[in-house]
Design a protein around this motif. Structure first.
Motif, short mmCIF file in Angstrom:
data_model
loop_
_atom_site.label_atom_id
_atom_site.label_comp_id
_atom_site.label_asym_id
_atom_site.label_seq_id
_atom_site.Cartn_x
_atom_site.Cartn_y
_atom_site.Cartn_z
N GLU A 104 0.84 -1.21 0.00
CA GLU A 104 0.00 0.00 0.00
C GLU A 104 0.87 1.25 0.00
OE1 GLU A 104 -4.23 0.44 1.84
OE2 GLU A 104 -2.83 1.19 3.35
N ALA A 105 2.09 1.12 0.50
CA ALA A 105 2.99 2.27 0.53
C ALA A 105 4.44 1.80 0.48
CB ALA A 105 2.77 3.08 1.80
N LEU A 106 5.24 2.55 -0.27
CA LEU A 106 6.67 2.28 -0.36
C LEU A 106 7.41 3.53 0.11
CD1 LEU A 106 8.78 0.19 -1.68
CD2 LEU A 106 8.80 1.80 -3.59
N LEU A 107 8.35 3.34 1.03
CA LEU A 107 9.19 4.46 1.45
C LEU A 107 10.59 4.30 0.85
CD1 LEU A 107 8.38 4.80 5.29
CD2 LEU A 107 7.52 6.24 3.42
N LEU A 108 11.14 5.38 0.33
CA LEU A 108 12.54 5.42 -0.09
C LEU A 108 13.25 6.26 0.96
CD1 LEU A 108 14.84 5.08 -2.27
CD2 LEU A 108 14.08 7.28 -3.17
N ILE A 109 14.21 5.66 1.66
CA ILE A 109 14.83 6.34 2.80
C ILE A 109 16.34 6.41 2.59
CG2 ILE A 109 15.09 6.38 5.32
CD1 ILE A 109 12.61 4.65 5.53
N GLU A 110 16.92 7.57 2.91
CA GLU A 110 18.38 7.71 2.88
C GLU A 110 18.88 8.28 4.20
OE1 GLU A 110 19.62 8.15 -1.75
OE2 GLU A 110 19.64 9.99 -0.56
N THR A 111 20.05 7.83 4.61
CA THR A 111 20.76 8.48 5.70
C THR A 111 22.11 8.91 5.13
OG1 THR A 111 21.77 6.40 6.42
CG2 THR A 111 19.69 7.00 7.46
#
Lengths: 457, 457
Positions: A273-280
């Motif tokens: 239902e949802a995709l997160l693209l995350i960066e640190t």
């Protein structure tokens, strides 16, 4: 229409070669990235602040509307000449005047393209953080006038956070400077912040002093897919509450995931239902440590996490996010890209409302955006030749605004009020709030020549 | 003088017990932390925004000056009733209305003391970063009106960076709200930033929504003493260029080191030309790693570095910095605390100029301040009963301002223009810059009732 005498005077100020009046030129400067609205009477291309001041003195005297324009990549009609007059094209004022590596600032003219500045900063190990989607073509002057955001706003802040000072030409043609070269200054009113985001209605920004940062040593990139938007929103809140500020947390909803997958075949999870693209980012050790903590939080909430282990994999993960708008735009002739923003814990309610409203009105919508900021870009897919459908989408957009405001949100996170949201502004700011802004507009631009019809209803 | 009729009306708005007119009360509200200037005609203590609006409508109608006041801890005469009239004391509007742990914000009334808010945040693991030296007593409304800084500004920013929105009463008595609950918003002009730092001249701030941060897990504290100020300044630049932003980098010059040592016997290095107090914070591992890198940079530039290994040692290192102003103030009856700020690489030139000017004028000066921000507090030690000496210090201060501006600096880093620097403002902002600010002042406060005589010359 401009009188011949005014055109002659304009030519004498900027030189005949910098005054454009052919039908083709006028057509080419009457639109922005979303809107086509009317035609200017002339395009004026100044090469110096003094020329800008000369143009404004003439326009103020003759009551000619002046619409400043960088690259025309805005999304709310801010650079569109809705009442004709002069389009003041700042692209020839395109010099980077100074880069100070010790004090970490750059002085640029308004027409410098965002990416051009950053390309010059790479070999110095520095960067200018605000990165609107248009960064390859949009000008820093336009970024400042609209207070542009971007995917890295979450950690690094918006354009306003990087503008230390400005050179400005007032609507009456006076030149003044705002701000300071120091990181702290309380010498009078914060005119800098007032001008940033004022959409070209209070003054023409000709030069800016921009704060720079040392480029982070390392970036870690991952995607986390969730079966329910509520779990994704919980992850966003939990990550920030843990004291970690990822440099980006981008969101795509199921519709967007699927159209991107149809387009690009990246192996995205179609059932999520949802995709997160995350960066640190940061020093390598810290970026890795934070990425591990973020991944653990997401997995704890049931997410499937994929981490990039190479530059190629990182590029591949970003390709999906970057394809969101073009993939959606393939489906229908007209794309209406919105910009509602809510407190980040209210994202599920906002998203569910968008889906519900679109379903009821029978309109396709895909949502992507900046989850860490609560800034969503619901993208309605319609056909502008279908008047009945356009009526339904208008109703949907209005209802969406009401829901956003009811959730403590705002009409625009980063695209601005411009022309298209002016009639909704009172819903957010109230009568007294608008009256205060109007008093400032009247005080600085008594003849209402600068970008008239924008911001205010 | 206020007419009896106006006093009666004020009593009917706020209640007789909240209208103070005795000689003692008037005396007690005519000064700030540095200045004694004139007497108000009445002290009015509103308990609600509506009462504030009622007082301003009366004052605007009757042309009575209104000077807003929190705790009166300012240093530039901003809260001093220079032209009599009403002192509007906001201390009874002292409620914390909301703390939202998920969205990381607090809603407070203007009269809440900075430390009171932070005390409430400790058990929640949160903090509100701006920490002016007066944080134990100064109000958040006053902090906002002056855009207060503090030692942790370097990493965490100034007050403006934490104000998400305001409730404001305009000089004509209208109530409006600015800002949004979202981290990003471009709905109209940035009225929030315009009001922050406006020194009570554009509106009365009655309520504020303040951004909060998770409290860092760990802090490392060290001092680094340098035989030459130039080496200390090089260290500051090298640390920031390395990508590390310490939470604080405080500076003391030799005079300050020695008077503090005379006062507190902490074992400070009397022969050093400059002492830096540096902290790093964050997750324990990162704070320690950054502290080690900072210490190595300082040692590489010849510094003697002492790191705190316990809370007691940390307190001891801070005791020296905190004692700077009281230790200097012991030497002479009058302390003139200045606030010049320069780009941080120009600190050595600024400091050497301050020392040279003071020596030439035969005045004692000790300098401390926030090295990371280039914000120095030269503190002149004089006797206000000695008119000839006061003339010399005035000359010294003026010359210091000229040097700061020549170095690309600003008249005030964090204390504001207020009453005392108004006549110098044009040196920094220019005629056109001041005229633009004046137009805003006139547009919002047509009868010039709100804090008249402040900011503008």
């Amino acid at each position: 229409m401009l009188r011949d005498k005014s055109l002659e005077e304009l030519a004498s100020i900027v030189g005949r070669e910098n005054l454009l009046t052919s039908g083709e030129e006028l057509l080419c400067h009457g639109y922005d990235a979303q809107h086509i609205e009317g035609l200017p009477d002339a395009i004026v291309v100044p090469r110096s602040t003094e020329e800008v001041a000369g143009v404004l003195r003439l326009a103020n005297r003759e009551r000619i509307p002046v619409v400043p324009r960088g690259a025309g990549t805005g999304l709310s009609g801010g650079s569109v000449p809705a009442r004709g007059g002069i389009v003041l094209l700042l692209r020839k004022m395109d010099r980077v005047l100074k880069i100070d590596k010790g004090e970490l600032y750059a002085v640029v003219q308004a027409g410098v393209v965002n990416k051009e500045l950053n390309d010059m900063l790479v070999p110095l190990g520095l960067f200018y953080p605000p990165d609107p989607a248009s960064y390859r073509t949009s000008t820093l002057g336009g970024n400042i006038a609209t207070n542009a955001g971007g995917p890295h706003t979450l950690k690094y802040g918006v354009t306003r956070d990087y503008v230390m000072g400005l050179e400005v030409v007032s609507p009456t043609g006076d030149i003044y400077r705002t701000g300071a070269l120091t990181v702290k200054s309380v010498s009078g009113y914060d005119m800098t912040s007032l001008l940033v985001g004022s959409g070209g209605t209070l003054g023409i920004i000709t030069e800016a002093t921009l704060r720079l940062l040392p480029r982070p040593e390392h970036t870690e990139t991952m995607t986390a897919s969730f079966s329910a938007i509520r779990k994704a929103a919980e992850a966003v809140t939990a990550i920030l509450a843990s004291g970690i500020t990822p440099s980006t947390m981008e969101l795509m909803d199921r519709t967007t995931i699927n159209v991107v997958e149809d387009f690009k075949h990246l192996g995205l999870p179609r059932e999520a239902e949802a995709l997160l693209l995350i960066e640190t980012d940061g020093p390598r050790g810290r970026a890795e440590e934070e990425a591990a903590a973020v991944a653990a939080i997401c997995r704890g909430l049931g997410a499937d996490v994929k981490s990039a282990t190479s530059t190629e994999e990182r590029e591949r993960l970003w390709e999906g996010r970057r394809a969101a708008l073009p993939a959606l735009a393939r489906l229908k002739p007209t794309t209406i890209l919105e910009d509602v923003t809510v407190p980040r814990t209210r994202i599920p309610e906002m998203l569910e409302a968008v889906w519900r409203i679109a379903r009821r009105e029978g309109i396709e919508v895909g949502v992507f955006g900046h989850a860490g900021d609560g800034n969503l870009h619901p993208t309605f897919l319609v056909d502008e030749r279908d008047g009945e459908e356009m009526g339904r989408v208008e109703r949907a957009v209005e209802e969406m605004f009401m829901v956003a405001l009811g959730l403590g949100g705002t009409l625009s996170g980063e695209h601005g009020i411009g022309l298209t949201k002016a009639r909704f502004l009172e819903l957010e700011r109230g009568k007294a709030g608008i009256e205060i802004m109007r008093r400032i507009k009247r005080a600085l631009d008594p003849n209402d020549i600068l970008n008239p019809g924008k911001v205010f209803p």
